[in-house]
Design a protein around this motif. Structure first.
Motif, PDB file in Angstrom:
ATOM      1  N   UNK A 176      35.489  10.221  39.162  1.00 25.14           N
ATOM      2  CA  UNK A 176      35.422  11.194  38.070  1.00 25.14           C
ATOM      3  C   UNK A 176      36.628  11.018  37.148  1.00 25.14           C
ATOM      4  N   UNK A 177      37.804  10.914  37.738  1.00 27.01           N
ATOM      5  CA  UNK A 177      39.030  10.811  36.942  1.00 27.01           C
ATOM      6  C   UNK A 177      39.041   9.547  36.093  1.00 27.01           C
ATOM      7  N   UNK A 178      38.773   8.386  36.697  1.00 22.90           N
ATOM      8  CA  UNK A 178      38.867   7.169  35.891  1.00 22.90           C
ATOM      9  C   UNK A 178      37.754   7.072  34.866  1.00 22.90           C
ATOM     10  N   UNK A 179      36.571   7.562  35.204  1.00 22.42           N
ATOM     11  CA  UNK A 179      35.463   7.489  34.250  1.00 22.42           C
ATOM     12  C   UNK A 179      35.742   8.341  33.016  1.00 22.42           C
ATOM     13  N   UNK A 180      36.146   9.585  33.238  1.00 27.32           N
ATOM     14  CA  UNK A 180      36.422  10.465  32.106  1.00 27.32           C
ATOM     15  C   UNK A 180      37.594   9.955  31.274  1.00 27.32           C
ATOM     16  N   UNK A 181      38.647   9.507  31.937  1.00 26.03           N
ATOM     17  CA  UNK A 181      39.802   9.005  31.201  1.00 26.03           C
ATOM     18  C   UNK A 181      39.487   7.733  30.430  1.00 26.03           C
ATOM     19  N   UNK A 182      38.654   6.885  30.973  1.00 25.94           N
ATOM     20  CA  UNK A 182      38.256   5.680  30.249  1.00 25.94           C
ATOM     21  C   UNK A 182      37.493   6.054  28.978  1.00 25.94           C
ATOM     22  N   UNK A 231      30.204   1.533  37.104  1.00 20.88           N
ATOM     23  CA  UNK A 231      30.288   2.713  36.234  1.00 20.88           C
ATOM     24  C   UNK A 231      30.124   2.366  34.763  1.00 20.88           C
ATOM     25  N   UNK A 232      30.648   1.213  34.350  1.00 22.34           N
ATOM     26  CA  UNK A 232      30.663   0.890  32.927  1.00 22.34           C
ATOM     27  C   UNK A 232      29.557  -0.058  32.495  1.00 22.34           C
ATOM     28  N   UNK A 233      29.036  -0.865  33.402  1.00 25.60           N
ATOM     29  CA  UNK A 233      27.970  -1.794  33.033  1.00 25.60           C
ATOM     30  C   UNK A 233      26.590  -1.264  33.380  1.00 25.60           C
ATOM     31  N   UNK A 290      28.083  11.262  33.286  1.00 28.93           N
ATOM     32  CA  UNK A 290      27.439  11.113  34.593  1.00 28.93           C
ATOM     33  C   UNK A 290      28.339  11.612  35.724  1.00 28.93           C
ATOM     34  N   UNK A 291      29.593  11.170  35.732  1.00 29.45           N
ATOM     35  CA  UNK A 291      30.492  11.540  36.819  1.00 29.45           C
ATOM     36  C   UNK A 291      30.862  13.015  36.789  1.00 29.45           C
ATOM     37  N   UNK A 292      30.877  13.601  35.608  1.00 29.91           N
ATOM     38  CA  UNK A 292      31.238  15.022  35.526  1.00 29.91           C
ATOM     39  C   UNK A 292      30.187  15.890  36.229  1.00 29.91           C
ATOM     40  N   UNK A 322      30.935  19.242  38.445  1.00 28.43           N
ATOM     41  CA  UNK A 322      30.305  20.538  38.205  1.00 28.43           C
ATOM     42  C   UNK A 322      29.529  20.987  39.445  1.00 28.43           C
ATOM     43  N   UNK A 323      28.814  20.056  40.067  1.00 26.95           N
ATOM     44  CA  UNK A 323      28.089  20.394  41.293  1.00 26.95           C
ATOM     45  C   UNK A 323      29.029  20.857  42.398  1.00 26.95           C
ATOM     46  N   UNK A 324      30.139  20.160  42.539  1.00 28.44           N
ATOM     47  CA  UNK A 324      31.129  20.559  43.543  1.00 28.44           C
ATOM     48  C   UNK A 324      31.693  21.939  43.277  1.00 28.44           C
ATOM     49  N   UNK A 325      31.972  22.225  42.020  1.00 33.83           N
ATOM     50  CA  UNK A 325      32.482  23.551  41.666  1.00 33.83           C
ATOM     51  C   UNK A 325      31.453  24.633  41.958  1.00 33.83           C
ATOM     52  N   UNK A 326      30.182  24.330  41.761  1.00 34.64           N
ATOM     53  CA  UNK A 326      29.130  25.295  42.065  1.00 34.64           C
ATOM     54  C   UNK A 326      29.050  25.568  43.567  1.00 34.64           C
TER      55      UNK A 326
END
Length: 71
Positions: free
Chosen positions: A7-13, A45-47, A54-56, A60-64
Motif C-alpha cells: 500500500x505504501x509504495x504503490x500510493x507513494x509511487x 503492481x505497475x505492469x 487498487x492497493x488502497x 479501507x477494508x482493513x479499517x472497516x
C-alpha cells in the motif's frame, strides 16, 4: 507487513514521491521481503492491470474490519 508495504509504495509511487527503485527497497527494508520478491511485487503492481487506487482498497477494508471489531 507485506500488504502494508505494498500500500505504501504503490500510493507513494503514484503520488510521485517514490522512484521504482525506492518502491523495491521499501518492502525489503520494512516488510521483510527478499529483493527478488520485492522486484516481482513492484513489477506486478505497475505492469499489471492495477490502478493507483487498487492497493488502497486493502487499507479501507482493513479499517472497516477494525471498526467492526470495535463495535
Amino acid at each position: 507487513m507485506h500488504r502494508c508495504a505494498r500500500i505504501v509504495f504503490s500510493l507513494n509511487y503514484h503520488l510521485g514521491k517514490m522512484t521504482p527503485q525506492e518502491c523495491i527497497d521499501y518492502p525489503v527494508d520494512k516488510g521483510g521481503l527478499e529483493q527478488a520478491n520485492a522486484q516481482a511485487e513492484v513489477r506486478r503492481s505497475f505492469e499489471g492491470r492495477y490502478g493507483p487506487l487498487y492497493q488502497i482498497a486493502y487499507l479501507v477494508g482493513g479499517l472497516q474490519f477494525y471498526a467492526l471489531k470495535r463495535e
